[in-house]
Scaffold this motif. Structure first.
Motif, short mmCIF file in Angstrom:
data_model
loop_
_atom_site.label_atom_id
_atom_site.label_comp_id
_atom_site.label_asym_id
_atom_site.label_seq_id
_atom_site.Cartn_x
_atom_site.Cartn_y
_atom_site.Cartn_z
N ASN A 49 0.80 -1.23 0.00
CA ASN A 49 0.00 0.00 0.00
C ASN A 49 0.83 1.27 0.00
N LEU A 50 2.15 1.13 -0.07
CA LEU A 50 3.00 2.32 -0.19
C LEU A 50 2.79 3.03 -1.52
N ILE A 51 2.14 2.39 -2.47
CA ILE A 51 1.91 3.05 -3.77
C ILE A 51 1.22 4.39 -3.53
N PRO A 52 1.67 5.45 -4.22
CA PRO A 52 1.10 6.78 -3.97
C PRO A 52 -0.38 6.89 -4.32
N ASN A 53 -0.79 6.31 -5.42
CA ASN A 53 -2.18 6.41 -5.87
C ASN A 53 -2.99 5.24 -5.31
N LYS A 54 -3.71 5.48 -4.22
CA LYS A 54 -4.43 4.41 -3.54
C LYS A 54 -5.59 3.85 -4.37
N LYS B 70 13.32 4.23 -3.56
CA LYS B 70 14.31 3.99 -2.50
C LYS B 70 13.79 2.94 -1.53
N MET B 71 12.51 3.06 -1.17
CA MET B 71 11.91 2.07 -0.28
C MET B 71 11.97 0.68 -0.90
N ALA B 72 11.62 0.61 -2.20
CA ALA B 72 11.63 -0.68 -2.90
C ALA B 72 13.03 -1.26 -2.95
N ASP B 73 14.01 -0.40 -3.22
CA ASP B 73 15.40 -0.87 -3.30
C ASP B 73 15.89 -1.36 -1.94
N SER C 27 3.68 9.64 6.87
CA SER C 27 3.57 8.76 8.04
C SER C 27 3.67 7.29 7.65
N GLN C 28 3.12 6.94 6.49
CA GLN C 28 3.17 5.54 6.06
C GLN C 28 4.61 5.14 5.73
N TYR C 29 5.33 6.03 5.05
CA TYR C 29 6.73 5.75 4.73
C TYR C 29 7.57 5.66 6.00
N LEU C 30 7.32 6.57 6.94
CA LEU C 30 8.08 6.56 8.18
C LEU C 30 7.88 5.26 8.95
N GLU D 20 7.09 2.34 7.60
CA GLU D 20 7.76 1.30 6.84
C GLU D 20 9.27 1.35 7.05
N ILE D 21 9.83 2.55 7.09
CA ILE D 21 11.26 2.70 7.32
C ILE D 21 11.62 2.15 8.69
N LYS D 22 10.83 2.48 9.68
CA LYS D 22 11.07 1.99 11.04
C LYS D 22 11.04 0.46 11.07
N LYS D 23 10.07 -0.12 10.38
CA LYS D 23 9.93 -1.58 10.35
C LYS D 23 11.12 -2.22 9.65
N LEU D 24 11.52 -1.67 8.50
CA LEU D 24 12.62 -2.27 7.75
C LEU D 24 13.95 -2.13 8.48
N LYS D 25 14.14 -1.02 9.17
CA LYS D 25 15.37 -0.86 9.96
C LYS D 25 15.43 -1.93 11.05
#
Length: 827
Positions: A35-40, A385-388, A413-416, A418-423
């Protein structure tokens, strides 16, 4: 006839579906957030194998309702607008028109709302009048497999066509507001379409809608109806292109527009590409080409990237590809079978056989990684970047993944999240060893994933999987590799799961962790899975006591059973199943029911009348004469049973007939509680002898290669030592001078010998494929070898019975009750 067959099939498969909880999407963890895709609005087209479209928990807001809310200048909130447009009955609109406020919504707004928005309210009255009829009349095809829908349903033909069209045209011409005028035009196009006046529908669109083209949802709704009419006119190319435009521009009509497009091959999609007016239209056409599996998604994405590196639909296709790749890296259960030779046992582990991408080359994983890198080079969008970062995580390049994540600067907020989770995932998965120091750091830094009480092991196809589940798998794998089996087991299982596979060595390791003093906070979190068996010490001691009894270590068993008097019964979950509430509770044992410790019948010392596990004990078993052994009670606890065994063993050391009987009873006890005996469940943590994985041979897969996940699904008991029973029988035979009793003992010994044969057969079985051209001949040869092997090593006691005891009443009786023995005696 065809309809009747279909009706039967629908009934059959309908029932099957009601009982089937299998969900393919629950076979992997879904760690990457699609759901990170920009166009929901494109969310329905993300990857799913469980349903026709991906459904997100956060539903897309209805664009038509939002358009109305905007039209009403936000005098109503979204829910109030939705209620007005879709729920409020037409009578309340007519009432407010005449000054009556019969609905709570209008009591809140007052009559002024109608006065202020008179044109809109009058339109809604007309629309609500027509709405129940707005479906096309079903026309049955003589060759159709399907029955018509309910004939009582209303359809457009039930309205007076001339009167309705005239009213709509009059209202259209009278409307001053372009938005309301456009909506009347939409109603004309839709009414003609559903009335099967397809040419009129197309003409009305061109005459009444097209001149008013506005950037508003209702225009695309009208185009959707025009495209349906074009299909009715067999103008398939025109219909496809119009549905394609609806797919591109309408937020809520994407699914229906996609379903309405009819494509059967690559060339029809290529025609869409040629008709595309701009780069994004071309990309949407390419997306549909890949979505329908007509081509390798990476090669299609390469073309889309050249068109527009910031394309929203390209990100959808990338998300689908990443999700598909993830299924090969992160399945919910990893196994490589009993012949596992995999050296690399650190998860996550890539399994090419799980790669489901149709048409993808073998190096799809490498192709996708290279493409993501290209996309990053051409676009500054954080999505790439998130995908990579995630791709690098799958590749186990944790340092590079973290580096990319640290470069992303965003307030989304959604990206943040996801970043927290991937870290966190990079941090945990990159650890070569989970030390006590790291355990403390982990629960301190990532406590949000470990605050909830660990859930009971469950069927994942019913409950899905979370990031926490994935972390638990990773940790279970690391602990497994580190030799910390107790922790590894408890990451995926509850203590009660040991009952399904009471592996003696693992039990010791789990108990060692249970008894560990000064557990750190993370170990305390793991230990929460130790509290579902009632008295934990008693649970362990019953397992140890059972092992000792199976190995004829009766004094040792007594010690453990003495420490298990607070045992509350083998923990079994009972499911109360219905569609409304799928609840469960712990089994409550009846006061006279065997619960794993008490209420054991003295028939456990008896012998078979006939072999039937499903019959009542007194039908399958016959008691031996135990008058000389008053300590054998009619009903015993395991402690009393161990005491009885100790006394029998002491008595059996003499040379009298009572000593012979004592040894015979001990032989019976061990045989009856073996895999072949009626009481096979008593010393293997089970409550009945009903057939199940435990009793299907006991010689199957015992090793876990990555972790102890799904431990209860691999039910197994350690093989019986039939020599223990044979030794007691041998002593009984040597001390007994009664030929009838000797015959009975020899028959019991023959039964124990049969157990040894089954074990040898299992270990040396030769597999012959059905596809083998000499299958029948090879099977006969194998059976001959097995018979020779059986008769040379495992028929000694049958041979003695035949040669020396054939005249006894015991043998004659056994020939009548045991067909296999009768067959042997006649050979």
């Amino acid at each position: 006839m065809k309809k009747l067959i279909l009706l039967v099939l629908i009934a059959f498969y309908g029932q099957s579906k009601a009982c089937a909880w299998y969900e393919p999407d629950y076979e992997y963890f879904n760690v990457f957030t699609q759901n990170l895709i920009p166009n929901k609005a494109y969310q329905p087209f993300l990857l799913t194998y469980s349903s026709p479209f991906y459904e997100d928990e956060n539903a897309i807001l209805d664009e038509n309702i939002e358009a109305w809310q905007k039209f009403f200048n936000n005098d109503l909130n979204y829910e109030e607008t939705r209620a007005l447009v879709t729920l409020v009955d037409i009578k309340h609109l007519n009432n407010i028109k005449s000054g009556k406020l019969s609905h709570p919504l209008f009591q809140k707004t007052g009559v002024r709302f109608y006065t202020k928005y008179k044109e809109a309210m009058d339109y809604l009255i007309q629309a609500k009048y027509m709405e129940p009829y707005m479906r096309i009349q079903y026309q049955e095809n003589p060759d159709s497999f399907y029955y018509p829908s309910d004939s009582s349903e209303k359809n457009a033909t039930q309205l007076n066509y001339a009167k309705t069209i005239a009213a709509l045209k009059s209202l259209y011409n009278a409307a001053k507001n372009p938005e309301i005028k456009l909506r009347y035009g939409y109603q004309m196009v839709r009414f003609n379409h559903y009335s099967r006046k397809f040419a009129a529908s197309v003409n009305d669109f061109k005459k009444y809608v097209e001149p008013l083209k506005k950037d508003t949802p209702i225009y695309w709704y009208a185009l959707d109806q025009k495209a349906g009419a074009e299909r009715g006119l067999l103008l398939f190319n025109e219909a496809n292109y119009d549905f394609f435009q609806v797919f591109m521009h309408s937020r809520n009509k994407k699914k229906s527009a996609y379903n309405s497009m009819k494509f059967s091959n690559n060339s029809e999609f290529e025609s869409l590409v040629k008709m595309a007016k701009n780069a994004e239209e071309k990309n949407v056409a390419y997306f549909l080409l890949a979505y329908n599996k007509f081509n390798n998604p990476v090669s299609i994405m390469e073309k889309m990237l050249q068109n527009n590196a910031n394309s929203d639909i390209l990100k959808v296709l990338a998300a689908r590809s990443i999700n598909e790749l993830e299924r090969s890296y992160l399945p919910i259960y990893v196994t490589c079978g009993k012949d596992c030779k995999t050296k690399d046992k650190r998860l996550p582990l890539y399994n090419a056989s799980l790669q489901m991408a149709e048409g993808n080359s073998e190096d799809y994983t490498v192709e996708l990684g290279k493409f993501i890198a290209k996309a990053r080079a051409k676009s500054d969008d954080d999505y790439w970047k998130m995908a990579d970062a995630y791709i690098q995580f799958l590749y186990k390049d944790y340092a590079k993944s973290l580096m990319i994540l640290n470069q992303i600067k965003t307030n989304d907020s959604q990206y943040l999240e996801e970043i927290k989770k991937l870290k966190m995932l990079n941090d945990i998965v990159s650890q070569p060893k989970i030390t006590e120091k790291f355990e403390v750091e982990m629960i301190t830094k990532y406590g949000q994933f470990f605050t909830a009480k660990p859930k009971e092991q469950q069927n994942y196809w019913e409950n899905g999987n979370s990031t926490t589940d994935f972390i638990r798998d990773i940790l279970a794998n690391r602990y497994f590799l580190q030799g910390e089996d107790g922790k590894s087991f408890l990451m995926n299982n509850q203590l009660s799961d040991l009952q399904y596979n009471p592996n003696s060595e693992l039990v010791k390791k789990v108990e060692a962790f249970y008894k560990k003093n000064n557990k750190n906070p993370f170990e305390k979190y793991i230990a929460e899975n130790l509290n579902n068996v009632g008295n934990t010490d008693a649970f362990f001691n019953v397992i140890y006591g059972d092992f000792a009894m199976r190995n004829a270590q009766f004094a040792k068993a007594k010690e453990h059973y003495q420490a298990a008097t607070n045992f509350t019964g083998i923990p079994r979950t009972v499911y109360h199943w219905n569609e409304e509430s799928r609840t469960s509770s712990m089994m409550k044992f009846d006061k006279n029911q065997y619960d794993g410790f008490k209420n054991i019948s003295n028939l456990i010392f008896g012998h078979n009348i006939w072999e039937s596990f499903g019959s009542a004990a007194n039908e399958s078993m016959k008691a031996e004469n135990t008058k000389d052994f008053p300590f054998i009670k009619n009903s015993m606890t395991k402690l009393e049973l161990a005491n009885a065994a100790i006394q029998l063993e002491n008595t059996g050391k003499g040379n009298s007939e009572i000593a012979a009987k004592a040894n015979q009873l001990l032989g019976n006890l061990l045989y009856n509680t073996s895999l072949l005996g009626y009481y096979r469940h008593v010393f293997v943590m089970d409550v009945t002898n009903e057939n199940g994985p435990k009793f299907n041979g006991g010689y199957g897969e015992t090793d876990f290669h990555y972790y102890y996940k799904n431990f209860s699904y691999n039910s197994f008991i350690e093989p019986d030592n039939f020599d223990l029973a044979l030794n007691y029988y041998q002593k009984a035979l040597a001390k007994n001078n009664d030929r009838e009793e000797q015959a009975r003992i020899l028959f019991q010994m023959a039964s124990a010998e049969q157990g040894k044969y089954y074990q040898a057969e299992s270990e040396n079985s030769e597999e012959i494929s059905y596809s083998d051209s000499n299958y029948e001949a090879k099977m006969k040869a194998r059976e001959a070898r097995e018979d020779a092997f059986k008769n040379s090593k495992f028929r000694n006691n049958f041979a003695l019975l035949k040669s020396k005891y054939a005249d006894t009443k015991t043998v004659k009786s056994l020939r009548n009750s045991c067909s296999y023995f009768e067959y042997y005696m006649r050979k």
